[in-house]
Design an enzyme around this catalytic site. Structure first.
Site, PDB file in Angstrom:
ATOM      1  CE  LYS A 236     109.313   8.321   3.364  1.00  0.00           C
ATOM      2  NZ  LYS A 236     110.707   8.815   3.454  1.00  0.00           N
TER       3      LYS A 236
ATOM      4  N   GLY B 260     113.476   3.566   0.032  1.00  0.00           N
ATOM      5  CA  GLY B 260     114.887   3.813  -0.223  1.00  0.00           C
ATOM      6  C   GLY B 260     115.474   2.883  -1.273  1.00  0.00           C
TER       7      GLY B 260
ATOM      8  CB  CYS C  35     112.788  15.884   5.753  1.00  0.00           C
ATOM      9  SG  CYS C  35     113.418  17.136   4.610  1.00  0.00           S
TER      10      CYS C  35
END
Length: 337
Positions: free
Chosen positions: A143, A216, A104
């Protein structure tokens, strides 16, 4: 231990297709809806910060319905001890997996020294993973991005994967874009940095024993199937799964997992009625659920009228499931489409 292994295996199998953790979107109401569309897909919470759980006592953030399984908790943080405590709370709450956010790019996340900025410190991430694994029996996953700012992904990504693998991480989801922590907003970071799918595939070849999922820019089951056929272990889909949930999830069980029939979104709406009634009985409001249902009929005749009916009707005091059922009048049955 057999029960622990079964949970791990369930989450790993489900990771063949997963819905990305998305702030303000993948809350428990969204996940319940998604589970009605797909029984097999792995679902993720929004990112929950370890400090909020450990220091803030915000255990309500861990609430979920048993029907959501397999479901994973994504944590944000950078302190190994605090993340271990948060992971323990997640495991006690019943999550099938605990995932560490290293992707993030938001300013708030950077100020807390976690999220994508952790790509700069793989040793710290390894310490976090090791501490979390020591604390829980469920699988701990990561992630990440392919790199941040001026890093060379060809160099930093293998070093990062090597570090977390040495700490015991067996499953990773790679968002195939860099994150630019300076100069791009979180929204721009989802679109502007170029995708490098080839690099993710090379990482799978370099780390064949790791379960590697790609994230993505993937917006259809056809694209997901192509990534799986090219050798990756899993695909994570974000915004497309939220905005067009039927397109992504209704046929996922059959096409991606080879098991189950396609879900009918009209039937899904009817199945949501008891869930809505329970939520309202507990003091909730209809729009907290229906805001996640706006895209249920995306691309289908009547979709605009459906969205308008929910957007306008669900916000009124006393609004109940009849708003959803009346909105269905604008949607033609599939046989007539």
């Amino acid at each position: 231990m057999n029960g622990v292994n079964a949970l791990k295996n369930n989450a790993q199998k489900a990771a063949r297709l997963s819905v990305a953790p998305m702030m303000d979107w993948t809350d428990r109401h969204c996940r319940y809806l998604h589970r009605l569309l797909s029984q097999r897909t792995l679902l993720y919470t929004e990112m929950v910060t370890a400090p909020a759980l450990v220091r803030g006592g915000a255990l309500h953030l861990l609430e979920f319905s048993p029907q959501e399984h397999p479901v994973a908790l994504q944590l944000g943080g950078s302190d190994p001890r605090e993340l271990a405590q948060a992971a323990r709370l997640g495991a006690q709450a019943g999550y099938d997996e605990v995932n560490l956010n290293c992707g993030c790019p938001s300013d708030r996340v950077q100020s807390g020294t976690f999220g994508a900025v952790l790509m700069k410190d793989p040793a710290q991430v390894a310490d976090c993973v090791a501490a979390m694994r020591e604390a829980v029996d469920v699988e701990v996953t990561v992630k990440c991005r392919i790199g941040v700012d001026d890093q060379d992904p060809e160099q930093v990504l293998p070093e990062f994967l090597q570090a977390i693998q040495a700490a015991g991480c067996e499953r990773v989801t790679i968002h195939a874009r860099k994150a630019w922590l300076q100069g791009l907003s979180p929204k721009e970071n989802r679109d502007i940095p170029p995708l490098d799918y080839d690099l993710v595939h090379r990482m799978k070849a370099a780390f064949p024993e790791m379960h590697v999922s790609i994230n993505g820019g993937i917006a259809s089951l056809k694209q997901a199937q192509a990534q799986l056929e090219a050798g990756l272990d899993g695909v994570m889909i974000g915004r497309a799964a939220y905005h067009q949930p039927t397109d992504i999830l209704a046929e996922a069980d059959a096409l991606i997992f080879g098991d189950g029939a396609a879900a009918d979104p009209i039937e899904v709406v009817h199945k949501m009625v008891p869930y809505v009634e329970r939520h309202l009985a507990n003091g909730g409001r209809l729009h907290q659920i229906t805001r996640h249902m706006l895209g249920l009929f995306a691309g289908r005749p009547g979709a605009r009228a459906w969205r308008r009916a929910l957007s306008e009707g669900a916000v009124h005091d006393g609004a109940g499931p009849e708003v959803m059922l009346q909105a269905l009048d604008s949607i033609a049955p599939l046989a007539e489409v």
